[in-house]
Design an enzyme around this catalytic site. Structure first.
Site, PDB file in Angstrom:
ATOM      1  N   CYS A   1       0.837  -1.201   0.000  1.00 59.35           N
ATOM      2  CA  CYS A   1       0.000   0.000   0.000  1.00 59.35           C
ATOM      3  C   CYS A   1       0.872   1.250   0.000  1.00 59.35           C
ATOM      4  CB  CYS A   1      -0.921  -0.016   1.218  1.00 59.35           C
ATOM      5  SG  CYS A   1      -1.858   1.507   1.404  1.00 59.35           S
TER       6      CYS A   1
ATOM      7  N   CYS B   1      -0.272   4.082   2.241  1.00 58.82           N
ATOM      8  CA  CYS B   1      -0.029   3.869   3.666  1.00 58.82           C
ATOM      9  C   CYS B   1       1.443   4.114   4.002  1.00 58.82           C
ATOM     10  CB  CYS B   1      -0.374   2.437   4.076  1.00 58.82           C
ATOM     11  SG  CYS B   1      -1.913   1.837   3.407  1.00 58.82           S
ATOM     12  N   ASP B   2       2.360   3.627   3.161  1.00 60.23           N
ATOM     13  CA  ASP B   2       3.774   3.572   3.535  1.00 60.23           C
ATOM     14  C   ASP B   2       4.676   4.467   2.699  1.00 60.23           C
ATOM     15  OD1 ASP B   2       3.013   1.584   5.349  1.00 60.23           O
ATOM     16  OD2 ASP B   2       3.209   0.033   3.820  1.00 60.23           O
TER      17      ASP B   2
END
Ligand SMILES: Cc1cc2nc3c(=O)[nH]c(=O)nc-3n(C[C@H](O)[C@H](O)[C@H](O)COP(=O)(O)OP(=O)(O)OC[C@H]3O[C@@H](n4cnc5c(N)ncnc54)[C@H](O)[C@@H]3O)c2cc1C
Length: 331
Positions: A158, A161-162
């Protein structure tokens, strides 16, 4: 037991917890929605609009995959686009405002209980005449050495997300579909360089995404290639890439690897209860599955298109069908 709203709508959480009590066989609901992505939240919202007693069960946090999309430009009503996080939050808030009860609970099994359905969850059992399944699909794994070992050391599924952690670093994205190209574009705004590694010599992503990716100077396309190993001891240091056309093996130095090679449906918990195709739930146009009283919506369904628009459309129909089913049983 945790309400889905506890962090979003202070004060509402307690009300919902009191209303719901604990999940137990004695604690019946007219409809149980499984999964709190856009499909699940919309199905629960529509169920409330039909004045049904509905509870929404989500194993992680409401929002699902929509919350991982960087920018959504194809959802009607937002001509300038909207971030995935904000859209997911708006959908969740709308369900909360409609009075949807939502609990953080993983559903582990669904089975017949006389003329109703019994759901075994991490927070207890619950029975209901109607179930709407909206459990989506999970990222597919590469299954190469280093992938699971470096899961918390630079391997990600993701970018939204990261990706933040890779400012001014070098990363690789694996895949050639919409998700991979979307993530490569997003990461190219953060990282100094992005390798997009694809096993074919052309992308599968939609044309507008391809055009955007090709226009980025810091995205390098690694064609006809597969990742055979993710290198590094504690942190990702590189990827080993095998070129299928030239037989060449190359090590690319990267700080992070984003794997975006499709999804597998979250249907393992259903066993052989429902008819599936490649693991995705088969429904008719009413979103009815092969079992009476069980409906499905969104990415978990066998459908030609997996988008937010299709997920919410499915969900509205599934809630309508669940309502018809519940009413018919009331006599
Ligand atoms: C990077 C990226 C970009 C995207 N961009 C776009 C875009 O621009 N436009 C667009 O229309 N679509 C886009 N999509 C696709 C879109 O996000 C999905 O189609 C949509 O989120 C599907 O919603 P869903 O509710 O069906 O499933 P999901 O969002 O996957 O939600 C399923 C939920 O069910 C929960 N769950 C699973 N199993 C259980 C269980 N056993 N018990 C309880 N809960 C469970 C999960 O935790 C999850 O919250 C994008 C997707 C990605 C990954």
């Amino acid at each position: 037991m945790v309400s889905c709203y506890s962090q979003v709508t202070p004060g509402v959480a307690d009300t919902h917890l009191r209303e719901v009590g604990i999940l137990s066989v004695g604690n019946k609901h007219e409809v149980v929605v499984v999964g709190g992505g856009v499909a699940g939240c919309t199905a629960a919202l529509y169920s409330r609009r039909y004045a049904l007693d509905v509870v929404l069960l989500e194993k992680a946090a409401p929002g699902g995959l929509t919350a991982t999309a960087s920018h959504i430009e194809n959802y009607p009503g937002f001509p300038e686009g909207i971030s995935g996080v904000e859209l997911a939050e708006r959908v969740r808030q709308q369900a909360a405002n409609a009075g949807v009860k939502c609990i953080i609970a993983e559903v582990r099994k669904l089975q017949r209980d006389n003329d109703a359905w019994l759901l075994e969850t991490s927070e207890g059992d619950v029975t209901t005449p109607a179930v709407i399944i909206a459990t989506g699909a999970s990222p597919r794994k590469l299954n190469v050495p280093g992938e699971s070992e470096l899961r918390s050391g630079g391997v990600s599924y993701c970018a939204t997300c990261d990706g933040f952690f890779y400012r001014d670093r070098v990363v690789a994205v694996v895949g050639g579909g919409n998700t991979a190209v979307d993530e490569a574009i997003y990461l190219s705004d953060i990282a100094t360089k992005v390798y997009l590694i694809h096993r074919r010599d052309e992308l599968r992503a939609e044309a507008y995404l391809q055009q955007r990716a090709f226009a980025r100077d810091n995205i390098e396309f690694v064609w006809n290639s597969i990742v055979t190993e993710i290198l590094g001891s504690d942190l990702v240091e590189g990827v080993r890439v095998y070129n299928k056309k030239t037989d060449a093996q190359t090590d690319l130095a990267v700080d992070g690897v984003f794997i975006a090679i499709g999804h597998v449906p979250n249907t393992g918990w259903l066993g052989d209860l429902l008819e599936l195709k490649d693991g995705f739930i088969i429904t008719d146009k009413y979103m009815a599955t092969s079992q009476p009283g069980i409906f499905a919506a969104g990415d978990v369904r066998d459908t030609p298109l997996r988008q937010i628009t299709t997920a919410v459309g499915d969900a509205a129909i599934a809630a309508y069908s669940a309502y018809q089913y519940v009413v018919s049983r009331r006599g």
